[in-house]
Each structure stands twice: as C-alpha cells, then as structure tokens.
Design a protein around this motif. Structure first.
Motif, mmCIF file in Angstrom:
data_model
loop_
_atom_site.group_PDB
_atom_site.id
_atom_site.type_symbol
_atom_site.label_atom_id
_atom_site.label_comp_id
_atom_site.label_asym_id
_atom_site.label_seq_id
_atom_site.Cartn_x
_atom_site.Cartn_y
_atom_site.Cartn_z
ATOM 1 N N ILE A 119 38.235 38.163 33.804
ATOM 2 C CA ILE A 119 38.332 39.797 34.225
ATOM 3 C C ILE A 119 38.178 40.324 32.501
ATOM 4 O O ILE A 119 38.183 39.689 31.543
ATOM 5 C CB ILE A 119 39.847 40.004 34.553
ATOM 6 C CG1 ILE A 119 40.760 39.651 33.563
ATOM 7 C CG2 ILE A 119 39.873 39.695 35.825
ATOM 8 C CD1 ILE A 119 42.298 39.964 33.905
ATOM 9 N N PRO A 120 37.485 41.649 32.927
ATOM 10 C CA PRO A 120 37.609 42.360 31.687
ATOM 11 C C PRO A 120 39.020 42.645 31.111
ATOM 12 O O PRO A 120 40.060 42.889 31.721
ATOM 13 C CB PRO A 120 37.111 43.736 32.265
ATOM 14 C CG PRO A 120 36.765 43.633 33.437
ATOM 15 C CD PRO A 120 37.336 42.455 34.099
ATOM 16 N N ASN A 121 39.018 42.337 29.681
ATOM 17 C CA ASN A 121 40.335 42.540 28.880
ATOM 18 C C ASN A 121 41.098 43.967 29.396
ATOM 19 O O ASN A 121 42.306 43.943 29.288
ATOM 20 C CB ASN A 121 40.135 42.628 27.591
ATOM 21 C CG ASN A 121 39.630 41.250 27.097
ATOM 22 O OD1 ASN A 121 39.634 40.217 27.971
ATOM 23 N ND2 ASN A 121 39.352 41.226 25.822
ATOM 24 N N ARG A 122 40.462 44.889 29.658
ATOM 25 C CA ARG A 122 40.848 46.118 29.910
ATOM 26 C C ARG A 122 41.642 46.238 31.252
ATOM 27 O O ARG A 122 42.224 47.115 31.393
ATOM 28 C CB ARG A 122 39.969 47.315 29.686
ATOM 29 C CG ARG A 122 38.826 47.154 30.909
ATOM 30 C CD ARG A 122 38.019 48.415 31.007
ATOM 31 N NE ARG A 122 36.946 48.217 31.847
ATOM 32 C CZ ARG A 122 35.847 47.603 31.621
ATOM 33 N NH1 ARG A 122 35.783 46.904 30.571
ATOM 34 N NH2 ARG A 122 34.992 47.466 32.784
ATOM 35 N N THR A 123 41.612 45.209 32.156
ATOM 36 C CA THR A 123 42.138 45.341 33.449
ATOM 37 C C THR A 123 43.524 45.072 33.380
ATOM 38 O O THR A 123 44.226 44.372 32.698
ATOM 39 C CB THR A 123 41.779 43.836 34.273
ATOM 40 O OG1 THR A 123 40.271 43.785 34.014
ATOM 41 C CG2 THR A 123 42.165 44.100 35.688
ATOM 42 N N THR A 124 44.221 46.112 33.953
ATOM 43 C CA THR A 124 45.607 46.219 34.146
ATOM 44 C C THR A 124 46.212 45.256 34.942
ATOM 45 O O THR A 124 45.404 44.814 35.869
ATOM 46 C CB THR A 124 46.275 47.755 34.291
ATOM 47 O OG1 THR A 124 45.824 47.983 35.759
ATOM 48 C CG2 THR A 124 45.782 48.781 33.267
#
Lengths: 207, 752
Positions: free
Chosen positions: A69-74
C-alpha cells in the motif's frame, strides 16, 4: 488565491497522519519512512503525492493480511477501502469525533489519523471482529438491550472504546465511563442510553 | 373500517412496550450499510472545487489541464450543468455566480481520490468579486449588496395576524420590549453528506444520505428531464438528519451529473469541513418582541418581528409562528418574519423549523414579564396556555378557525414541576450569595406533526414473515422499529418475523419523507392502513379452513388465526399463506392529517436546575426534567431516547455550535468539531436528564401516537436562560451562553 485556499483545506490527511506518527510505537516502521516535521515543512506541497509504498503484514480480526500500500494510507482507508470492512466510520478525519475508533494491540486508536504502516505487525480489532460465530459480544448485547444508539453511525466507535475501557477497568463507576467515552461524539446525543449500555456491559462481561 | 385485529381501546400486545430496535444487531455489528459504505466496482471518486470568495461572478474558468490528467473521467462547470434549480431552492448545482464562500464552482470525477485531488488543483478560476453582506438586517438596508435580481428579501414577509396588536399593547397594563438572538448554528449529523450515483442508460440509481428520498427524486427527475420511473433514490441507513437532509441538496445533483457525463458510477463523499460549510445549517434569527399583559395575569398582546438569515440559498424557508400563536391564548398576536438572503452558506430547517429560536424568545419574554409583575412564571404560563377546546389556527394562519384537542401541555407542566419540585426555586432571583448559585427555570413548547402525503406497503410472505416497505427514512429516530410495531400490532404477527425496506423510492409508494414530527403520523398511518388491508386478505383466506367463519369473527395472535369465540379452532398464518400460494400485499396512503375543525398538536415542558459558578462563568446542569406529550408512545425506549437526546441537542445550543463568519472575508471560522463543540458525554451529565412521558392519547395517529422528534430540542435555550436568571439575576438574551458572556453580564450593574 482559490488554489491556495484549496490546498490548505484539502488532502491534509497525509500531513496530519505524519504529524500523528509515533502515536503508536510499533517499531515496525523504518524511521526513514516518516519525514521529521522539519523536513515535511520543506516539502513544496503537502498535496504532492508520496510515491513510496510498503508491504504491510498485519492481522485484522484474527485474519492475516499482507498487502502493498502507499505509505500515506491511513488505517481507516486500509480497513474500509482495501479490506472492505466498512463498519468503521469516517466522521471527521482528524481525530475529533471517534467514529473511526479501532483497537490496535489492545489500545483504542483513531484509525483516521493512524497510518496503516504504523499498525504493521500488529493485531487490529474492528467492530466486525467482535461477534464470534454470530454470537454478539457482551458489549454489543448490552448496546442492543439498552438501545445505546440512535442513528448508529458513531456506534462502532463507541463499542470499540468501551471494549478497551472495560478490558482495563472491568468494574468502573459511571463517571469513569463518561470520561472514557468522552472521545466519542454522538450527535444524536444518546449519551444516557450509551452510559447505561456501558454499565450493563461491565456487568455482563464480569458475569 | 373493516375488522380490526386490535380494537381501539382494547389491550395492546406490541404497541406501548419497551424494547430494542429491530435493526439493533445491524447497528452494533457494523453491518448497517450507510451511503458512504456503498462500493460499486469501477466507481469513480468525485471532488468539488469551492469558491474562495463569498460573492463573485466567475469571469473565466479553465478546466483543460485537469481534463488532461490521466485518470480523470469527467470535469464539469456551470457551462455544462443543467439549468434547472435544486427543488425548493434558488440554487443551480453549478452557476457562474457564487453567493457564499465554499459554494461549488467545478466538479470532477477520477479513478481515485489522489488523482481527483491533484486534478482539482489544476482548474483555474478568475473571479470578479462582488460586495457581500452577512447580516440579515444589514442586507435589507438600501444600498446593501444584492444577491438576487429581486433583492435579498425572499418573497413577502410572512405574517400571522390575530386581533389588533397595536390596540392590544395600548390596552395592556404592562408592556415589555426585548431582543433575542440565535446565531447561525451547525446542525449536521455524525455522517458527512454522501451520495453514489449510477446511470444505466437513462435510468439513474442514487444512494443518498437524505431524510426525504422522494424530494430528491423529484429534484433529479426535473433536472434530467426523465420520467419518475427512471430515477430510484435509496436512503437506507442515515447517520443523522435533524432536518439538514430534509430537502434536496446540490451534492445529489452533482454526483448524478458527473456519473452521467463519465458513464460510470460516482461517489461524492463530503469531508467534515465540506459538510459544515455546504450543508443546511440552523438559520440565524434576530427576534424583536413586545409583550403586553393585564393585571389579572392574562396575556393580552404579543408582537414578534423576526429577521431570519437564510444564507445564500434556502432549502426551506424559516417558519416561525408555532410558539407565538399556538402555545398561549392571547387576543392580539402578530408575527412578522423577514426571510433574508445573505452571503453565508445555505440554511434550512433544523429540529424545529425555527422552533428552538422562537421558543427561546417567547419563553424568555414570558419569564421576564412574569418576574416584573411579581408572578410565578409557571402559574403565569398555566393561566395562559391553550387547553382542550380552546380556539387554535388549523394551518399556518393567524385566524383561529379550529379547536384544540388531545392537548396535554397542562399535564406536562404539572408533571415536570412536581418532579423538579418547582417551589425550591429562588423566590427572589439572584438571591444565592455564594460563589456557586443555583436556580430553576421553565420553558414550554409545542408543534404539529404528520403533515403532507405519506404511503407505505406491507407484504406478508408465504412463510408468514412480513416486509414493511416505506420511502420515508430511519434517520436514527427508530422508524423501522416503530412502523413495524404498528404493523405487528395490527397483524398479530410477532416483530421477530419483520423486515423493513426504508427510504427506497422504487420499492415503496410516494412519501414526503422523515421530517417535522411527521413519520409516525404520516408513514405510520399509511403502514397501519396497509397492514389492515393485509389482515383482511389473510382472514378471508383463512375463513374456508375455519368452517367459513366470518373474517370479523377471526383474530390473529402470535401468527395463529383463531375463531374469537372458539380459540381452539385455529390455523397458522404460514399454513394459510402456503395454501394461498401468493403473498399478500397491502398499500396505505394518507393525505392531510387534519380535515375537520379538531386540531391536534404535540407539546412539552422542560424544567432545569442550574448551578452557575460566578467566578468562572461555568453553568452546570444539576437536574433536567423533560416532560412531553407524545400521545401514546409506540415504543417507550425509543421515545425516551428521543427525548433524552433531543434535550441534550437543545442544551448544546446553550454552550456552542455557533457558526462564526469573518466579517472581512465571509469565511466560516468554525469548520471543525473542535470549533463547534458539540457535546460529549462529559459536557452534560446524561444521568441528570429525565424524560417524562405524560399519559395521553392522540386522535389521529396510529394507536393514538403523536410525532415527537422535534420538540425535545426546542426549550433548552430558554429553560437554561430562565434558570440562570433565577440563580444570578442576570438575563442572557443571546445564545450561546459562553462563560465570557456570563462573566460580563455578572460584572455589569444590575438593571432594576
């Protein structure tokens, strides 16, 4: 001017999440992945996409997941969008309402301001994982019997906060319960029945 | 009426009991699907570009760069938006002129949120700024910035007239004149606005978080010029309504427009800031009151002039009048309302269309004059309230052409006063001398309910289970449960066999929606009629197996059909249905509630004891009694929950939820929960709130029930202001009652 205003109000999820970083110290995340506040301030534009991805492995409701997943995914996005577990709700997206409350390694967290990578290696419990084999958890049973809800949108969060609270304090006073749930807004203001539900849940879980 | 399973006045098996909602398990397990939970493969994400200016013309708008972004499927501006206004409003979904800061200017849909956000920034807009105005009285002055070609005043001033108010004031022994102010207040729910739109050819399915699916349906069929049959609006679980979702809004149109252009399903989910900024908030009211009384404690003349700040666009117009014309007898009453457009965001009805604001003014001024005359404020009210048989206006008119029936306000006052021990209040306001002063206050309120058209269907399946279908909504008021209980009572089939479909315009007949105390007396009566139609068919089908007993001689209990005179002769509903081989369907529809001269209303009285800390200005609620007439409660637990929650919502208005706007920029300064401060479990101790359901029975609603939802939210502001006065001797006429305001008032020399 328009775009300036826009930038400030929009897509600040990643920035807030970064600032929130460290709220749960799982140790699973490389420090390099989280820019320090100073570095972040130098970013040309907080809206600029961070292309970095990570593979997270974690357990949700006892089921192991491994996903890039993108690191920014909460964590909230991960649960709702990647795992399709929509019982956890987005009410404000900035840890002001508690509708997104889930349990990570025994602690209740605002999943809207927790990165999924922060929960890597951990155990996440959501509202979907509370009932076992269609038998309601005693807390859910108490919320049913005492009608601790109206519209139900905040209810998942109320119940998850209650779970952590009663795990720590099985025999609380009503005032302790009010304090413990003060991070969970109920706009219908069903607080009287929610409080009754929490106290009933405490009796049921001890029984 | 044909055979009744439950005879009016006879024992009830389901109605009037306590119990959890029939969908409680869905709500506590996360299984209840709200609009934001809808997921369609290939669904696009929509984003809205909003105006940074409170009033401007769009001189130029360029979307070419946004359209060029990979992953963007549709971009729209006023140029390609339908030139049809949102139902009931003056607003286009997109326009070349913006009238509040935050109004939609352009929309786009992309394959994911990141792409949509990035593309949105590439839209460039050139604004030609226009002067703006935020205050409703300022907006009526000559030379004020004009929002619409016909001015800022919406329509004619709404006027309710009875007697001759000027003459009445002259005849009065005492007249006081006061000003009360309620600012614009946030009124959303926990669920931010959301909708999902999907076109299949020229057939639209729209999932929306709305209270009134058929109003949204009407708005969209008009906008896209398609037949009624081509639009399906679904609003199954709604995360709170409170009136803000009682009319169509721009978001539904925007999602449908994008989905049509992109030829793909589109989800539009507002952020919390967007929900606060672009929803329908509780409108600001500035109320000027003159009240005249006679020495014999009778109210003689009441003059109310209100300026209502409708904001840029109204979803519904402010409708004051209930509290000034219906609660008290007064030979002379005049209520004039100016509904004024300004450059703040949209406003609409919120848990009482102006009723809490009007209650604040009327119940405060009643208190003020009683105290000036040396009267007990409760005795003064009891002396003047309308009672059964008193004349009352049938509609929104001044003339009292009807007669009040099934009223129980006197009982509410008496029950509440007894529980509060009203005589404990300070005989002299402000007499407590310590740092912490306690005082007790009262406020009354009333409202009608059940107006407009409603419909519902009931279907009994082959196994004897029951489906209740309706197109009003369950917004948390528990209507799935209440409506099922009504059908269960009629049919004699237990609640455990019930399923509901709520808020679906394709599955259920027309219904105006859930707002204004109307679901029970509107949809509820339709459900009752539909269930009775089913009952008749089931009994007729059972008759041959029961020696051709007349259906009138049969009854159903616990899904068993019995001969009343010989209960041993019986047959199961499921067996009759299986033999029949076809499901049984009943439709119910209702029109206006009140047809004759009899007028039924719903009323309540609140009593509050406060403790004011004179050093910090903190107001602590010690005890709060909410006594309400709900007719016969259908589900006691739900009624209590409504009263308790509504009471806290009313209290919330005393401490926060004010929407503030920057006078220099028109910007909303309160775009988060932290700024608005809706109450948590700590702000008001829920244990001190006590609901009293005053025994009564209505004449029109199912099983004597009355609509309730709005009323508990009305009296809080006035009751608390009156209690603060009783405790400290200072009078607060502007909400919210912040600590700063209280400390300032305490430091001012007392008026005598």
């Amino acid at each position: 001017m328009a775009n300036d205003d826009r930038e400030k109000s929009e897509r600040s999820v990643s920035r807030r999440a970064f600032l929130k970083g460290g709220a749960i110290a799982t140790g699973a995340l490389s420090a390099a992945l989280i820019p320090a506040v100073g570095a972040e301030a130098q970013l040309p534009d907080a809206v600029e996409l961070d292309p970095r991805h990570s593979t997270v492995a974690l357990k949700v409701n006892g089921v192991a997941y491994r996903k890039e997943i993108p690191n920014r995914t909460t964590l909230l996005q991960f649960l709702r969008e990647d795992l399709k577990l929509t019982g956890t709700k987005m009410g404000c997206d900035r840890m002001q309402c508690g509708a997104c409350t889930v349990i990570v390694n025994g602690r209740n967290v605002y999943s809207c301001t927790t990165l999924a990578v922060e929960a890597a290696g951990g155990e996440v419990l959501t509202i979907e994982g509370l009932a076992k084999d269609d038998v309601l958890h005693p807390i859910q049973q108490a919320f049913v019997e005492h009608s601790g809800y109206q519209c139900g949108f905040c209810t998942s969060g109320q119940i998850m906060s209650t779970k952590v609270f009663l795990d720590r304090m099985p025999n609380p006073t009503e005032d302790q319960a009010r304090l413990a749930l003060s991070g969970n807004l109920c706009r219908c203001a069903a607080y009287k029945k929610i409080l009754e539900s929490v106290m009933a849940a405490s009796r049921l879980t001890r029984a | 009426m044909a055979q009744q399973n439950t005879i009016a006045g006879g024992p009830l098996n389901v109605v009037g009991k306590r119990g959890p909602n029939i969908d409680a398990v869905e709500r506590v397990t996360g299984r209840a699907k709200y609009t934001g939970d809808i997921d369609i493969p290939g669904m696009l994400v929509a984003r809205v570009l909003r105006s940074p200016r409170p009033h401007a013309r769009i001189a130029a708008i360029d979307t070419s760069k946004a359209e060029a972004v990979t992953g963007v499927r549709a971009v729209m501006t006023y140029k390609d938006a339908p030139k049809v206004m949102i139902w009931g409003s003056r607003q286009y979904a997109l326009n070349d002129r913006v009238r509040f800061k935050g109004e939609a200017v352009a929309i786009l849909a992309a394959v994911d949120a990141e792409t949509a956000d990035r593309a949105l920034k590439l839209i460039t807009v050139e604004y030609e700024p226009l002067p703006f105005v935020l205050d409703p009285e300022e907006a009526l002055k000559p030379g004020a910035p004009q929002l619409f070609p016909d001015g800022n005043l919406e329509g004619q001033p709404r006027m309710l007239n009875r007697g001759d108010v000027e003459q009445g004031l002259k005849e009065s022994d005492k007249v006081i004149e006061r000003f009360y102010h309620c600012p614009t207040m946030w009124s959303g729910g926990m669920e931010p606005r959301a909708c999902v739109a999907q076109w299949d050819g020229d057939h639209l399915t729209l999932w929306a978080s709305t209270q009134a699916p058929f109003r949204v349906h009407g708005s969209l069929t008009a906008m896209f010029n398609v037949p009624d049959a081509n639009v399906r609006v679904i609003s199954s679980y709604v995360g709170g309504g409170f009136g803000t979702k009682s009319a169509p809004h721009t978001d539904e149109a925007l999602a449908a427009m994008l989905a049509r252009k992109a030829r793909l399903p589109v989800k539009l989910q507002y952020t919390r800031e967007e929900e606060i900024l672009d929803s329908n908030t509780r409108f600001e009211t500035k109320i000027y009151v003159r009240l005249g009384v006679k020495k014999d404690m009778t109210l003689h003349a009441l003059d109310v002039k209100a300026y209502i700040n409708q904001g840029a666009y109204h979803t519904r117009l402010g409708g004051l009048g209930n509290q000034s014309t219906h609660v008290y007898k007064s030979p002379h009453v005049r209520t004039v309302q100016y509904r004024v457009h300004t450059n703040i965001p949209n406003t609409g009805p919120t848990r009482g269309v102006g009723d809490p604001q009007e209650t604040f003014a009327i119940e405060s001024v009643m208190d003020e004059i009683a105290i000036e005359m040396g009267w007990d404020p409760m005795e003064f009210r009891l002396k003047n309230i309308k009672r059964n048989g008193d004349p009352i206006a049938r509609g929104a008119v001044g003339t009292e052409d009807g007669r009040l029936v099934a009223q129980a306000l006197d009982k509410c006052i008496e029950a509440g006063a007894s529980r509060m021990q009203w005589n404990r209040r300070n005989a002299v306001a402000g007499s407590p001398t310590g740092t912490k002063a306690r005082g007790i206050g009262i406020a009354c309120t009333e409202r009608g309910g059940g107006a407009g058209l409603a419909g519902a269907s009931v279907r009994v399946n082959l196994d004897g289970s029951v489906h209740v279908l309706f197109a009003s909504t369950d917004i948390g008021q528990g209507s799935r449960t209440t409506l099922s209980m009504i059908a269960s009572e009629v049919l004699g089939i237990p609640l455990s066999l019930f399923r509901t479909t709520a808020g679906d315009t394709e599955m259920a007949p027309y219904d105006g929606g859930s707002y204004g105390n109307r679901t029970l007396q509107g949809t509820g009566r339709a459900v009752e009629a539909a269930a009775r139609a089913c009952l008749q068919q089931i009994l007729a089908a059972a008759s041959p197996t029961l020696n051709n007993a007349a259906p009138a001689d049969l009854e159903i209990r616990d899904s068993i059909i019995r001969v009343k005179a010989d209960p041993a002769r019986q047959v199961k509903v499921a067996d009759v249905m299986q033999r029949r081989g076809r499901s049984v369907t009943g439709d119910g529809a209702t029109a206006a509630l009140q047809t004759g001269v009899d007028v039924e209303r719903t009323s309540g009285a609140h009593f509050v004891e406060v403790e004011v800390d004179k050093e910090t200005g903190k107001v602590h609620i010690i005890k709060y009694i909410s006594a309400h007439d709900v007719g016969r409660p259908i589900n006691v637990t739900i009624v209590e929950n409504q009263i308790e929650g509504g009471t806290i919502q009313g209290l919330a208005l005393t401490q926060g939820e004010e929407m503030r706007f920057d006078e220099r920029t028109g910007a909303c300064l309160t775009g988060s929960f932290v700024d608005l401060k809706p109450p948590t479990a700590l702000d008001f101790d829920p244990r001190v709130i006590e609901a009293i359901i005053v025994p009564n029975e209505g004449t029109t609603g199912p099983f004597g029930g009355k609509g309730l939802g709005e009323n508990p939210c009305h009296p809080g502001m006035a009751a608390v202001a009156n209690a603060i006065y009783n405790a400290t001797g200072v009078r607060l006429r502007e909400v919210p009652f912040t600590r700063a305001k209280i400390l300032r008032a305490l430091s001012e020399p007392r008026r005598t």
